[in-house]
Design an enzyme around this catalytic site. Structure first.
Site, PDB file in Angstrom:
ATOM      1  CB  SER A 121      -0.938  -0.005   1.205  1.00  0.00           C
ATOM      2  OG  SER A 121      -0.232  -0.325   2.355  1.00  0.00           O
ATOM      3  CG  HIS A 142      -2.462  -0.098  -3.527  1.00  0.00           C
ATOM      4  ND1 HIS A 142      -2.696   1.193  -3.126  1.00  0.00           N
ATOM      5  CD2 HIS A 142      -2.727  -0.868  -2.437  1.00  0.00           C
ATOM      6  CE1 HIS A 142      -3.085   1.208  -1.867  1.00  0.00           C
ATOM      7  NE2 HIS A 142      -3.114  -0.031  -1.424  1.00  0.00           N
ATOM      8  CD  GLU A 154      -3.114   4.076  -5.715  1.00  0.00           C
ATOM      9  OE1 GLU A 154      -3.367   5.260  -5.481  1.00  0.00           O
ATOM     10  OE2 GLU A 154      -2.422   3.380  -4.935  1.00  0.00           O
ATOM     11  CG  ASN A 193      -2.672   4.120   1.117  1.00  0.00           C
ATOM     12  OD1 ASN A 193      -3.837   4.317   1.492  1.00  0.00           O
ATOM     13  ND2 ASN A 193      -2.174   2.916   0.964  1.00  0.00           N
TER      14      ASN A 193
END
Ligand code: CAA
Length: 383
Positions: A121, A142, A154, A193
């Site tokens: 992540s 991701h 992602e 994130n």
């Protein structure tokens, strides 16, 4: 060009089991690997629960659910798990030392044809790729929690990744019914994130600095910032163990990315991981597998989330200023990965760009560099 038939997922936790389910639903043969049989049993039970929900909501038939379940083989033996695999997706906890061990073991058995992907992540993909013998065949994929419901993946190539690996994996993501966003730079936290993790820490500062209640902040996040969940609620749902590990990895690589709040460290050390452990920011004792917090527009009225809007807008501006993504991809990633119904910049405009920038300036005067407004945001505020 490699054709993907069999996929090995390493790690059967929240992300691993969900990725296994969505890839199996697209017809791929899946091996779900973990270090203990009980972990795999738990993961298979969660898959059964999720498939049951999808049947209940008439999104799939019971026959489809049985086939999806049947295409997933739980395996403990790593050698067996990697046999004849076209793609491995590593989804073990976010701890570089653990990942180093896993990749060292993988190298003993992985076949030449197997592509490597990591569902990390936060960790730069280049760092992970360097742990393997074929960095050019390594990419970041991701997924978002819950992978069964969140449409975003992602896709993060590192400086080593070859074009073939990018095309094969982009194609795979589309085949499993997900929507990819290509991350143009291999930065810690990628796109989503870089917004989500600092927001959790900031919300925890707001508790104290604004003398606010958790449900007040969460209600404001949901009803004034157009998010599907409150931020503490989402942190508990994601897992404070996950957030803690991701925060540490991010903070150790880039001081500007996060302003670590000691409350996260404390909850982690007390094993208050959120929904999965029964307590986190909130208490979930007596809840079923999917407890939600009661939030209301009335409570939202009593809290102004300007600091949180400012933090989101500032990190969003950082992503654009640093060429990680363009505004369209940023908005798409936040919409599909976190369910945000509004672009961070639209939100900042609604709260007032000048106010957003002055909030950041006064926070940076009090608390330091982390809050300094990005140059792009400053320019935007000047109209
Ligand atoms: N499989 C199948 N069904 C599921 C499910 C799953 N895994 N999880 C939940 N559901 C079901 C629920 O049980 C619920 O069913 P019932 O109506 O029968 O109770 C149904 O889905 C809808 O749930 P909600 O009523 O809670 O509806 P919602 O509109 O809020 O949607 C949500 C749920 C999609 C999770 C939404 O709240 C959302 O988008 N939340 C934000 C999630 C998010 O931001 N995820 C990213 C976290 S960050 C991350 O993952 C990256 C990382 O690296 C840390």
């Amino acid at each position: 060009m490699t054709t993907i038939n069999k996929i090995t997922i390493l790690g059967s936790g929240v992300m691993g089991h969900g990725i296994a389910q969505v890839a199996s639903a697209a017809g791929y043969n899946i091996v779900l690997r973990d270090i203990e049989q009980t972990l795999l049993e738990n993961a298979m039970n969660k898959i059964k629960w999720s498939l049951g929900k999808l049947v209940e909501k008439q999104k799939i038939s019971q026959d489809d659910a049985n086939s999806v379940y049947g295409r997933i083989t739980p395996v403990v033996d790593l050698k067996k798990a990697l046999q004849d695999s076209d793609l491995l997706i590593e989804a073990v906890p976010e701890d570089l030392e653990l990942k180093k061990k896993v990749y060292a073991e993988v190298e003993k058995y992985v076949e030449d044809k197997t592509l490597y992907a990591s569902n990390t992540s936060t960790l730069p993909i280049g760092e992970l790729a360097s742990l393997t013998s074929r960095p050019s065949r390594f990419i970041g994929l991701h997924f978002f929690n819950p992978p069964q419901l969140m449409p975003l993946v992602e896709v993060i190539p590192s400086r080593f990744t070859d074009n073939d690996t990018v095309s094969i994996t982009l194609d795979l993501i589309k085949k499993i019914g997900k929507d990819p966003v290509l991350c143009k730079k291999d930065v810690v936290g990628f796109i989503v994130n870089r917004i989500f993790i600092p927001l959790v820490h900031e919300a925890a500062y707001c508790l104290e600095r604004d003398n606010a209640k958790m449900t007040q902040i969460d209600s404001a996040v949901k009803f004034k910032m157009a998010a599907p969940m409150g931020i503490f609620e989402l942190a508990d749902y994601t897992g404070l163990d996950v957030i803690h590990k991701a925060s540490n990895e991010m903070a150790s690589r880039d001081k500007k990315v996060i302003n670590p709040n000691p409350l996260i460290e404390r909850l982690f050390s007390e094993k208050k991981f959120g929904q999965k452990s029964g307590t986190g920011f909130y208490d979930y004792s007596g809840e079923d597998k999917y407890g939600r917090i009661k939030l209301s527009e009335t409570e939202a009225e009593n809290y102004d989330p300007i600091t949180l809007v400012a933090i989101v807008a500032n990190n969003a501006a950082w992503l654009l200023s640093n060429g990680v993504c363009d505004r369209n991809d940023l908005d798409k990633a936040l919409r599909l990965g976190m369910g945000f119904k509004k672009s961070p910049f639209t939100l900042a405009e609604e709260f007032g760009l000048k106010r957003v920038v002055s909030t950041l300036e006064s926070l940076s005067n009090k608390y330091g560099e982390f809050y300094e407004p990005d140059i792009l945001l400053k320019k935007m505020s000047l109209g």
